[in-house]
Design a protein around this motif. Structure first.
Motif, PDB file in Angstrom:
ATOM      1  N   UNK A 136      30.158  54.247  35.812  1.00  0.00           N
ATOM      2  CA  UNK A 136      30.097  53.021  35.011  1.00  0.00           C
ATOM      3  C   UNK A 136      29.144  53.187  33.837  1.00  0.00           C
ATOM      4  N   UNK A 137      27.982  53.774  34.075  1.00  0.00           N
ATOM      5  CA  UNK A 137      27.003  53.975  33.006  1.00  0.00           C
ATOM      6  C   UNK A 137      27.562  54.861  31.908  1.00  0.00           C
ATOM      7  N   UNK A 138      28.240  55.933  32.288  1.00  0.00           N
ATOM      8  CA  UNK A 138      28.822  56.843  31.292  1.00  0.00           C
ATOM      9  C   UNK A 138      29.939  56.142  30.525  1.00  0.00           C
ATOM     10  N   UNK A 139      30.828  55.486  31.260  1.00  0.00           N
ATOM     11  CA  UNK A 139      31.962  54.815  30.635  1.00  0.00           C
ATOM     12  C   UNK A 139      31.510  53.722  29.676  1.00  0.00           C
ATOM     13  N   UNK A 140      30.604  52.871  30.136  1.00  0.00           N
ATOM     14  CA  UNK A 140      30.183  51.716  29.333  1.00  0.00           C
ATOM     15  C   UNK A 140      29.292  52.127  28.169  1.00  0.00           C
ATOM     16  N   UNK A 141      28.233  52.874  28.464  1.00  0.00           N
ATOM     17  CA  UNK A 141      27.200  53.130  27.461  1.00  0.00           C
ATOM     18  C   UNK A 141      27.501  54.291  26.521  1.00  0.00           C
ATOM     19  N   UNK A 142      28.400  55.197  26.942  1.00  0.00           N
ATOM     20  CA  UNK A 142      28.687  56.356  26.103  1.00  0.00           C
ATOM     21  C   UNK A 142      30.088  56.332  25.499  1.00  0.00           C
ATOM     22  N   UNK A 143      30.959  55.474  26.045  1.00  0.00           N
ATOM     23  CA  UNK A 143      32.337  55.447  25.539  1.00  0.00           C
ATOM     24  C   UNK A 143      32.724  54.071  25.008  1.00  0.00           C
ATOM     25  N   UNK A 144      32.669  53.050  25.881  1.00  0.00           N
ATOM     26  CA  UNK A 144      33.172  51.726  25.471  1.00  0.00           C
ATOM     27  C   UNK A 144      32.321  51.106  24.366  1.00  0.00           C
ATOM     28  N   UNK A 145      31.012  50.964  24.599  1.00  0.00           N
ATOM     29  CA  UNK A 145      30.171  50.253  23.634  1.00  0.00           C
ATOM     30  C   UNK A 145      30.097  50.951  22.280  1.00  0.00           C
ATOM     31  N   UNK A 146      29.877  52.265  22.207  1.00  0.00           N
ATOM     32  CA  UNK A 146      29.823  52.908  20.884  1.00  0.00           C
ATOM     33  C   UNK A 146      31.102  52.732  20.066  1.00  0.00           C
ATOM     34  N   UNK A 147      32.248  52.693  20.754  1.00  0.00           N
ATOM     35  CA  UNK A 147      33.511  52.574  20.033  1.00  0.00           C
ATOM     36  C   UNK A 147      33.966  51.125  19.846  1.00  0.00           C
ATOM     37  N   UNK A 148      33.444  50.222  20.654  1.00  0.00           N
ATOM     38  CA  UNK A 148      33.958  48.848  20.649  1.00  0.00           C
ATOM     39  C   UNK A 148      33.065  47.851  19.919  1.00  0.00           C
ATOM     40  N   UNK A 149      31.775  48.116  19.828  1.00  0.00           N
ATOM     41  CA  UNK A 149      30.830  47.122  19.303  1.00  0.00           C
ATOM     42  C   UNK A 149      31.166  46.697  17.878  1.00  0.00           C
ATOM     43  N   UNK A 150      31.473  47.660  17.012  1.00  0.00           N
ATOM     44  CA  UNK A 150      31.730  47.335  15.608  1.00  0.00           C
ATOM     45  C   UNK A 150      32.988  46.484  15.460  1.00  0.00           C
ATOM     46  N   UNK A 151      34.048  46.863  16.157  1.00  0.00           N
ATOM     47  CA  UNK A 151      35.283  46.103  16.081  1.00  0.00           C
ATOM     48  C   UNK A 151      35.115  44.716  16.697  1.00  0.00           C
ATOM     49  N   UNK A 152      34.401  44.646  17.831  1.00  0.00           N
ATOM     50  CA  UNK A 152      34.159  43.346  18.470  1.00  0.00           C
ATOM     51  C   UNK A 152      33.336  42.435  17.559  1.00  0.00           C
ATOM     52  N   UNK A 153      32.414  43.014  16.819  1.00  0.00           N
ATOM     53  CA  UNK A 153      31.610  42.239  15.874  1.00  0.00           C
ATOM     54  C   UNK A 153      32.504  41.560  14.827  1.00  0.00           C
ATOM     55  N   UNK A 154      33.502  42.282  14.328  1.00  0.00           N
ATOM     56  CA  UNK A 154      34.436  41.711  13.348  1.00  0.00           C
ATOM     57  C   UNK A 154      35.203  40.536  13.949  1.00  0.00           C
ATOM     58  N   UNK A 155      35.602  40.693  15.206  1.00  0.00           N
ATOM     59  CA  UNK A 155      36.353  39.627  15.881  1.00  0.00           C
ATOM     60  C   UNK A 155      35.473  38.398  16.086  1.00  0.00           C
ATOM     61  N   UNK A 156      34.212  38.615  16.487  1.00  0.00           N
ATOM     62  CA  UNK A 156      33.302  37.483  16.677  1.00  0.00           C
ATOM     63  C   UNK A 156      33.029  36.763  15.358  1.00  0.00           C
ATOM     64  N   UNK A 157      33.038  37.494  14.261  1.00  0.00           N
ATOM     65  CA  UNK A 157      32.840  36.857  12.955  1.00  0.00           C
ATOM     66  C   UNK A 157      33.990  35.904  12.629  1.00  0.00           C
ATOM     67  N   UNK A 158      35.194  36.230  13.105  1.00  0.00           N
ATOM     68  CA  UNK A 158      36.337  35.325  12.929  1.00  0.00           C
ATOM     69  C   UNK A 158      36.137  34.046  13.726  1.00  0.00           C
ATOM     70  N   UNK A 159      35.525  34.190  14.888  1.00  0.00           N
ATOM     71  CA  UNK A 159      35.336  33.055  15.801  1.00  0.00           C
ATOM     72  C   UNK A 159      34.182  32.160  15.390  1.00  0.00           C
ATOM     73  N   UNK A 160      33.120  32.754  14.836  1.00  0.00           N
ATOM     74  CA  UNK A 160      31.863  32.043  14.596  1.00  0.00           C
ATOM     75  C   UNK A 160      32.044  30.879  13.635  1.00  0.00           C
TER      76      UNK A 160
END
Length: 337
Positions: free
Chosen positions: A44-68
């Motif tokens: 879980x630590x490897x998947x979340x902290x080394x794969x999901x978050x580095x690749x997903x945070x920037x795109x998720x930020x754009x989506x949250x900006x649409x919502x805000x």
């Protein structure tokens, strides 16, 4: 000593802002929860902290900006409104608090405040209509973990699901009736998806892929099966609105891979459009407040998919939000405890 009853409303959570930094922090707390991604700790630590978050945070930020909104996160805004309205509805013999499972207002801080006030009774209300280990279960576990060292533990009551409450059903139905239902070719009940392995843990003697809980709700075996309660939830709303079974479909959104509950909502949008359905109505009964999954995913992404494939109009039924009838329903649920 304050002998009042405290009501603790808890929702999932939201980033402090749509910035990449705050979204990354939110995802880190959320996705590292062992009940959310229920795989061995190291994986879980490897998947979340080394794969999901580095690749997903920037795109998720754009989506949250649409919502805000200019005032902030809709989930937080509605949470604060519900807290204030419920406090007014219940009066001075009750204290109403709001916390989020992830980020602010944090459960540790809010529970410390409750501890200092030492209420006679605490009613914990995770605001998820259908029980799931990754939402309700995680929330209850965290509350218990934080309270276990208290010198004085008050009487604690927990509302762990309310998918079949008649007033909750009626509010959703009334929101749908703001539109002329005869204008729609089909209706979709879209629930948040879950990995099939998490469903199977609830009833290890049955396989989620082959059981018939989508056709008939059996309380003695299905009451804590997320898939079963979603189908029953949809069935009850459809009955309230006199929508026949052949005119609606239950689907699941926000999947991460193919081994999640089906049918997948995004693929269903394409299928319905290609079948010639021009106007559809989509319900989101798993969410008590409009959020990223309703406003952006259904209202934005699903609408685009539907129209790109030949559909004309998708109407999203608004969530419970700060509807006065929802406040009265919460009051009823907590007083019944």
């Amino acid at each position: 000593m304050n002998k009042k009853t405290t009501i603790l409303l808890i929702n999932l959570g939201t980033p402090n802002s749509p910035s990449v930094k705050d979204v990354r922090s939110y995802l880190k707390e959320f996705l590292n929860d062992k009940r959310v991604i229920d795989i061995p700790w190291l994986l879980r630590k490897i998947l979340v902290n080394m794969i999901i978050i580095p690749f997903r945070a920037k795109n998720s930020s754009k989506i949250y900006k649409e919502l805000w909104t200019p005032e902030g996160s809709p989930l937080m805004l509605y949470g604060e409104k519900v807290k204030s309205m419920l406090q007014e509805e219940l009066g001075n013999n009750y204290n109403v608090e709001l916390a989020m499972r992830y980020k602010e207002p944090s459960l540790p801080n809010v529970l410390n405040k409750i501890k200092s006030e030492m209420p006679e009774r605490l009613i914990v209300f995770p605001m998820y209509p259908q029980y799931a280990s990754s939402s309700t279960g995680s929330t209850i576990e965290r509350v218990m973990e934080l309270m276990k060292s208290w010198e004085v533990i008050p009487e604690v009551n927990i509302i762990n699901q309310f998918f079949e409450d008649p007033d909750y059903i009626k509010i959703i139905a009334n929101n749908a009736l703001k539109h002329d239902l005869t204008n729609f070719d089909h209706f979709v009940f879209s629930f948040h998806g879950l990995p099939i392995r998490q469903i199977n843990k609830v009833h290890p003697d049955r396989n989620c892929k082959t059981c018939d809980c989508d056709k008939k709700f059996k309380r003695e075996t299905d009451y804590y099966c997320y898939k079963a309660t979603c189908y029953e939830n949809a069935r009850l709303i459809a009955q309230e609105l006199n929508i026949p079974h052949e005119r609606y479909t239950v689907a699941f959104q926000s999947r991460l891979d193919k081994d999640w509950l089906e049918p997948f909502a995004d693929k269903l949008m394409v299928k319905l459009a290609k079948e010639g359905k021009k106007n559809i109505m989509v319900f989101s009964p798993a969410f008590v407040a409009d959020c990223l999954e309703t406003t952006v995913e259904i209202g934005g992404e699903f609408t685009e998919l539907f129209k790109e494939n030949g559909g004309e109009k998708l109407v999203l039924v608004e969530s419970l939000n700060d509807n006065p009838a929802w406040i009265k329903t919460i009051k009823k649920l907590v007083l019944n405890q």
